[in-house]
Design an enzyme around this catalytic site. Structure first.
Site, PDB file in Angstrom:
ATOM      1  N   GLY A  41     -10.764  44.409 -12.637  1.00 44.07           N
ATOM      2  CA  GLY A  41     -10.820  43.497 -11.506  1.00 44.07           C
ATOM      3  C   GLY A  41     -11.938  42.369 -11.478  1.00 44.07           C
ATOM      4  O   GLY A  41     -13.176  42.774 -12.123  1.00 44.07           O
ATOM      5  N   ARG A 332      -8.971  40.575  15.561  1.00 45.48           N
ATOM      6  CA  ARG A 332      -7.530  40.363  15.107  1.00 45.48           C
ATOM      7  C   ARG A 332      -6.487  41.457  15.710  1.00 45.48           C
ATOM      8  O   ARG A 332      -5.499  41.098  15.866  1.00 45.48           O
ATOM      9  CB  ARG A 332      -7.459  40.539  13.585  1.00 45.48           C
ATOM     10  CG  ARG A 332      -8.254  39.295  12.798  1.00 45.48           C
ATOM     11  CD  ARG A 332      -8.371  39.511  11.545  1.00 45.48           C
ATOM     12  NE  ARG A 332      -9.084  38.358  11.124  1.00 45.48           N
ATOM     13  CZ  ARG A 332      -9.427  37.964   9.780  1.00 45.48           C
ATOM     14  NH1 ARG A 332      -9.302  38.939   8.877  1.00 45.48           N
ATOM     15  NH2 ARG A 332     -10.116  36.908   9.639  1.00 45.48           N
ATOM     16  N   HIS A 403      -2.343  41.637   6.517  1.00 45.28           N
ATOM     17  CA  HIS A 403      -3.281  40.838   5.842  1.00 45.28           C
ATOM     18  C   HIS A 403      -4.360  41.280   5.120  1.00 45.28           C
ATOM     19  O   HIS A 403      -5.052  40.777   4.123  1.00 45.28           O
ATOM     20  CB  HIS A 403      -3.752  39.900   7.005  1.00 45.28           C
ATOM     21  CG  HIS A 403      -5.150  38.950   6.298  1.00 45.28           C
ATOM     22  ND1 HIS A 403      -4.666  37.729   5.823  1.00 45.28           N
ATOM     23  CD2 HIS A 403      -6.282  39.058   6.851  1.00 45.28           C
ATOM     24  CE1 HIS A 403      -6.033  37.233   5.750  1.00 45.28           C
ATOM     25  NE2 HIS A 403      -6.860  37.904   6.220  1.00 45.28           N
ATOM     26  N   LEU A 443     -15.302  39.043   2.509  1.00 43.95           N
ATOM     27  CA  LEU A 443     -15.877  38.347   1.444  1.00 43.95           C
ATOM     28  C   LEU A 443     -17.395  38.715   1.335  1.00 43.95           C
ATOM     29  O   LEU A 443     -17.880  38.967   0.351  1.00 43.95           O
ATOM     30  CB  LEU A 443     -15.764  36.759   1.544  1.00 43.95           C
ATOM     31  CG  LEU A 443     -14.429  36.085   1.614  1.00 43.95           C
ATOM     32  CD1 LEU A 443     -14.596  34.634   1.807  1.00 43.95           C
ATOM     33  CD2 LEU A 443     -13.702  36.288   0.506  1.00 43.95           C
TER      34      LEU A 443
HETATM   35  C1  LIG Z   1      -4.868  34.359   2.708  1.00 41.77           C
HETATM   36  C2  LIG Z   1      -6.206  35.193   2.957  1.00 41.77           C
HETATM   37  C3  LIG Z   1      -7.245  34.598   3.481  1.00 41.77           C
HETATM   38  C4  LIG Z   1      -8.450  35.422   3.643  1.00 41.77           C
HETATM   39  N1  LIG Z   1      -9.438  34.569   4.018  1.00 41.77           N
HETATM   40  C5  LIG Z   1     -10.633  35.397   4.132  1.00 41.77           C
HETATM   41  C6  LIG Z   1     -11.716  34.854   4.711  1.00 41.77           C
HETATM   42  O1  LIG Z   1     -11.761  33.756   5.160  1.00 41.77           O
HETATM   43  N2  LIG Z   1     -12.842  35.636   4.616  1.00 41.77           N
HETATM   44  C7  LIG Z   1     -12.978  36.750   4.576  1.00 41.77           C
HETATM   45  O2  LIG Z   1     -14.160  37.490   4.588  1.00 41.77           O
HETATM   46  N3  LIG Z   1     -12.023  37.510   4.024  1.00 41.77           N
HETATM   47  C8  LIG Z   1     -10.696  36.769   3.791  1.00 41.77           C
HETATM   48  N4  LIG Z   1      -9.880  37.409   3.317  1.00 41.77           N
HETATM   49  C9  LIG Z   1      -9.729  38.650   2.684  1.00 41.77           C
HETATM   50  C10 LIG Z   1     -10.387  38.468   1.311  1.00 41.77           C
HETATM   51  O3  LIG Z   1      -9.800  37.608   0.454  1.00 41.77           O
HETATM   52  C11 LIG Z   1     -10.393  39.811   0.221  1.00 41.77           C
HETATM   53  O4  LIG Z   1     -10.361  40.929   1.070  1.00 41.77           O
HETATM   54  C12 LIG Z   1     -11.009  39.728  -0.878  1.00 41.77           C
HETATM   55  O5  LIG Z   1     -11.097  38.416  -1.376  1.00 41.77           O
HETATM   56  C13 LIG Z   1     -10.946  40.981  -1.858  1.00 41.77           C
HETATM   57  O6  LIG Z   1     -11.659  40.796  -3.189  1.00 41.77           O
HETATM   58  P1  LIG Z   1     -11.623  41.711  -4.148  1.00 41.77           P
HETATM   59  O7  LIG Z   1     -12.717  41.177  -5.340  1.00 41.77           O
HETATM   60  O8  LIG Z   1     -12.018  43.045  -3.373  1.00 41.77           O
HETATM   61  O9  LIG Z   1     -10.045  41.777  -4.466  1.00 41.77           O
HETATM   62  P2  LIG Z   1      -9.141  40.781  -5.258  1.00 41.77           P
HETATM   63  O10 LIG Z   1      -9.708  39.333  -5.179  1.00 41.77           O
HETATM   64  O11 LIG Z   1      -7.931  41.112  -4.838  1.00 41.77           O
HETATM   65  O12 LIG Z   1      -9.119  40.924  -6.956  1.00 41.77           O
HETATM   66  C14 LIG Z   1      -8.522  41.937  -7.394  1.00 41.77           C
HETATM   67  C15 LIG Z   1      -8.907  41.867  -9.041  1.00 41.77           C
HETATM   68  O13 LIG Z   1      -8.157  42.922  -9.583  1.00 41.77           O
HETATM   69  C16 LIG Z   1      -7.379  42.841 -10.691  1.00 41.77           C
HETATM   70  N5  LIG Z   1      -6.544  44.008 -10.744  1.00 41.77           N
HETATM   71  C17 LIG Z   1      -5.715  44.599  -9.755  1.00 41.77           C
HETATM   72  N6  LIG Z   1      -5.223  45.597 -10.327  1.00 41.77           N
HETATM   73  C18 LIG Z   1      -5.456  45.663 -11.795  1.00 41.77           C
HETATM   74  C19 LIG Z   1      -4.947  46.506 -12.580  1.00 41.77           C
HETATM   75  N7  LIG Z   1      -4.217  47.569 -12.528  1.00 41.77           N
HETATM   76  N8  LIG Z   1      -5.445  46.373 -13.805  1.00 41.77           N
HETATM   77  C20 LIG Z   1      -6.427  45.049 -14.372  1.00 41.77           C
HETATM   78  N9  LIG Z   1      -6.741  44.410 -13.289  1.00 41.77           N
HETATM   79  C21 LIG Z   1      -6.194  44.668 -12.094  1.00 41.77           C
HETATM   80  C22 LIG Z   1      -6.743  41.240 -10.453  1.00 41.77           C
HETATM   81  O14 LIG Z   1      -6.499  40.857 -11.464  1.00 41.77           O
HETATM   82  C23 LIG Z   1      -7.919  40.807  -9.593  1.00 41.77           C
HETATM   83  O15 LIG Z   1      -8.796  40.342 -10.634  1.00 41.77           O
HETATM   84  C24 LIG Z   1      -8.343  36.575   3.170  1.00 41.77           C
HETATM   85  C25 LIG Z   1      -7.342  37.210   2.822  1.00 41.77           C
HETATM   86  C26 LIG Z   1      -6.131  36.590   2.509  1.00 41.77           C
HETATM   87  C27 LIG Z   1      -4.701  37.234   2.033  1.00 41.77           C
END
Ligand SMILES: Cc1cc2nc3c(=O)[nH]c(=O)nc-3n(C[C@H](O)[C@H](O)[C@H](O)COP(=O)(O)OP(=O)(O)OC[C@H]3O[C@@H](n4cnc5c(N)ncnc54)[C@H](O)[C@@H]3O)c2cc1C
Length: 640
Positions: A41, A332, A403, A443
């Protein structure tokens, strides 16, 4: 039975992290080069972790199924990121952010982790500013803030409606600098399909190259999953279409406990569903609730009228009426349930009757149209693109949608799962948000985990591993895990059923939304627990996956993900059925106060439920981690 030792350090809450950092084991710089760490990820959590670990000297391999880390779902985050900087001098502090987050999560998160999150929040902003993230600024050049739900201070840093994108560009630059320096080996279009556990410890992964179809084995001294949330189990959600549960689900099947799977966040401000052929839903950022006012007509008979023709006295600004202290900025889960309630009363708007108004006319009178455009212009543009309506002229129509998922793999204070050597970061772990996440806190958590927590805690585990003791990829555990992946692939392709994968995903989504969505009942969940296993059987008997295994094959990718979603959906319903209380996003209709608020049962359910896989077709084991609050008293959540 799994051992769930939270490893929360002793001592006063505010000093735990500092003390822990001084006490945990270190790896000396010369030895760091001898350890390899896999990071799956590269969203905000994964990119920040991979680059930080590489900067410390570890050899890192980063895997993503996207063609670039910049496509991670994190890029979609709109509204902002919280930090207790108190730049507004409005009474914010680390303690207040900690307290708001604990209360926002309805007293279902681990106190020590949340306090640490609030502490490091201030460092995140400095880190990102140093990377050049263009946060909004006041006229005088200082960083600007706005308010998000569940808080009475302005602590949200933002970059218009593109905060996630700008933060991800920062984290991506950090990652690519380490890729350029040769300290991170980046594998794009590579999907992790199994975890390899050797002698009880996570020591590798099995990956499918999505372009060539090759199945590859990778060994490491530790494995980090930062693979995001699983809200697409509902099919329709605000997630990127590719977000899925496969990495954490396959780790669950290898022994990692899955904590609180039923805690799902339903966001109140999304564009309503418009038809059967839709593949995703669109969020209208919570930041809009700073200036937009939510209402429905007082009389059901007015619902079909042009909203601009409905007189002020005939409008029900129901959040301001029900929750005067927080008004439109209540959390929310509360805002979503209130929207459902007014729609259930027959006062919903739009053709489906499943919509409420988010109205900017007051803000336009106060700030002028340009003032509103400056703050939210791109969000209004998105709304216009999708609905062909101008929200400057007529109120937006919004409705709650899936969400975020607060559940995820169980982790201790070091962010390590119950499988030693397997760490889980960002939305993929269950961590800090309890039963409801406050806006702008995901975030914050992803970047806290990646930039500021894992660089310390991974060393504590590695220091006890002999340098150079990584197992060979030729070992029996690697062979067995690879065979597991190959067998599943063959089974899909040989099946020659009648229905495409999407057919089953849609049906699962409908079951989940109806029985495990905004409101849940014993009867509904029991029914879902009959429907989902039947759907699973039908899926395996009748799914059609065209093409072959040795090329790009998106149906094959989807088939694996939907197979995992079906199993996860069942676990979510089981978790929701077992949790006989209402808390945060988990609303059991049987457990509510007369005014419709959540009725928690702290005595019986003041704990984390962490499910342990017992084998296919066997009921999983429900382990618990009691939640002991030292600094905060579990009390009734009140936003009135
Ligand atoms: C529309 C929207 C708006 C949002 N706005 C906000 C906001 O304003 N403020 C806030 O705090 N939060 C917000 N959120 C929530 C926030 O964006 C997410 O919770 C956060 O970005 C998740 O980050 P992450 O790094 O955990 O995962 P992700 O960004 O989902 O990254 C997952 C990574 O894992 C990889 N991956 C997944 N499975 C596999 C696999 N099996 N093999 C290889 N790679 C894999 C993907 O390729 C990706 O690189 C929002 C969410 C949405 C849907």
């Amino acid at each position: 039975m799994a051992t769930l030792d939270s490893k929360v350090p002793p001592g006063p809450l505010a000093g735990k992290w500092l003390k822990h950092k001084s006490d945990i084991k270190l790896v000396n710089p010369a030895n760091k080069r001898k350890y390899e760490v896999i990071v799956v990820g590269a969203g905000l959590a994964g990119s920040s972790a991979a680059s930080s670990l590489a900067d410390l000297g570890y050899k890192v391999k980063s895997f993503v199924f996207h063609d670039s880390p910049r496509r991670a779902h994190s890029i979609a985050a709109q509204g902002g990121i919280n930090a207790a900087k108190n730049y507004q001098n409005d009474g914010d502090s680390v303690h207040r952010l900690f307290y708001d987050t604990i209360k926002g999560g309805d007293y279902r998160s681990r106190e020590a982790n949340v306090h640490r999150l609030a502490e490091v929040s201030v460092n995140i902003i400095d880190q990102c500013v140093a990377q050049g993230v263009p946060f909004a600024r006041e006229y005088g050049g200082l960083l600007a803030n706005r308010s998000f739900g569940g808080a009475q201070v302005s602590r949200t840093f933002y970059a218009r409606g593109q905060t996630g994108q700008q933060l991800l560009v920062g984290a991506y630059s950090a990652l690519m600098r380490t890729v350029g320096a040769g300290t991170v080996e980046l594998h794009t279009q590579s999907e992790m399909l199994d975890l390899v556990v050797v002698n009880g410890q996570a020591k590798g992964i099995i990956v499918r190259n999505l372009i060539t179809g090759e199945i590859e084995r990778y060994a490491a001294d530790a494995v980090i999953l930062a693979t995001g949330g699983y809200g697409n189990v509902f099919n329709l959600s605000t997630y990127a279409r590719g977000s899925n549960t496969t990495a954490i689900w396959r780790a669950y099947r290898r022994g990692a406990c899955f904590a609180n799977p039923c805690y799902t966040q339903i966001h109140p401000t999304c564009i309503p569903v418009s038809g059967e052929y839709q593949s995703k839903l669109t969020l209208m950022s919570e930041s809009l609730r700073n200036d937009g006012r939510i209402w429905v007509p007082k009389k059901a008979a007015d619902c079909a009228k042009d909203p601009n023709s409905i007189a002020e006295e005939d409008r029900d600004y129901y959040l301001e009426r029900m929750y005067p202290a927080f008004g439109n900025l209540c959390p929310r889960d509360i805002a979503s349930r209130a929207a459902k309630r007014v729609c259930d009363e027959g006062r919903g708007v739009g053709t489906s009757g499943l919509g409420v108004y988010l109205d900017f006319s007051d803000a336009i009178r106060r700030l002028g149209e340009n003032g509103v455009r400056e703050r939210y212009g791109n969000l209004f543009d998105i709304y216009h693109e999708i609905t062909a309506e101008s929200a400057y002229k007529t109120p937006m129509r919004i409705f709650p949608a899936v969400h975020y998922t607060m559940g995820g793999l169980w982790v201790d204070y070091n962010l390590m799962s119950n499988v030693p050597g397997l760490f889980v970061l960002g939305e993929a772990n269950f961590s800090d948000h309890g039963a409801n996440r406050l806006g702008a806190s995901a975030l914050m958590q992803g970047l806290a985990d990646g930039y500021f927590v894992i660089p310390y805690t991974v060393g504590d585990y590695l220091a006890a591993q002999k340098p150079g003791s990584r197992p060979s990829v030729d070992g029996p555990e690697f062979k067995a895990a690879e065979e597991n992946v190959r067998t599943m692939t063959r089974r899909f392709l040989d099946n020659k059923g009648k229905e495409p994968v999407s057919h089953y995903h849609k049906r699962l989504g409908k079951i989940m939304w109806e029985f495990c969505g905004m409101a849940r009942t014993r009867e509904g969940l029991t029914k879902a627990l009959e429907l989902i296993p039947a759907l699973r059987e039908e899926f395996w008997a009748n799914v059609n996956v065209p093409g072959s295994a040795d090329t790009l094959n998106q149906s094959l990718e989807q088939a694996g993900r939907v197979a995992d979603f079906i199993e996860l959906g069942e676990l979510m319903c089981r978790d929701a059925l077992t949790r006989e209380e209402s808390c945060g996003g988990h609303f059991r209709e049987e457990h509510q106060y007369p005014d419709g608020e959540c009725k928690r049962d702290d005595e019986k359910f003041g704990h984390v439920a962490a499910w342990e896989f017992q084998g296919a077709d066997k009921v999983p084991l429900r382990n618990i981690e009691p939640l002991n609050y030292e600094a905060v008293k579990m009390s009734l959540r009140n936003y009135k």
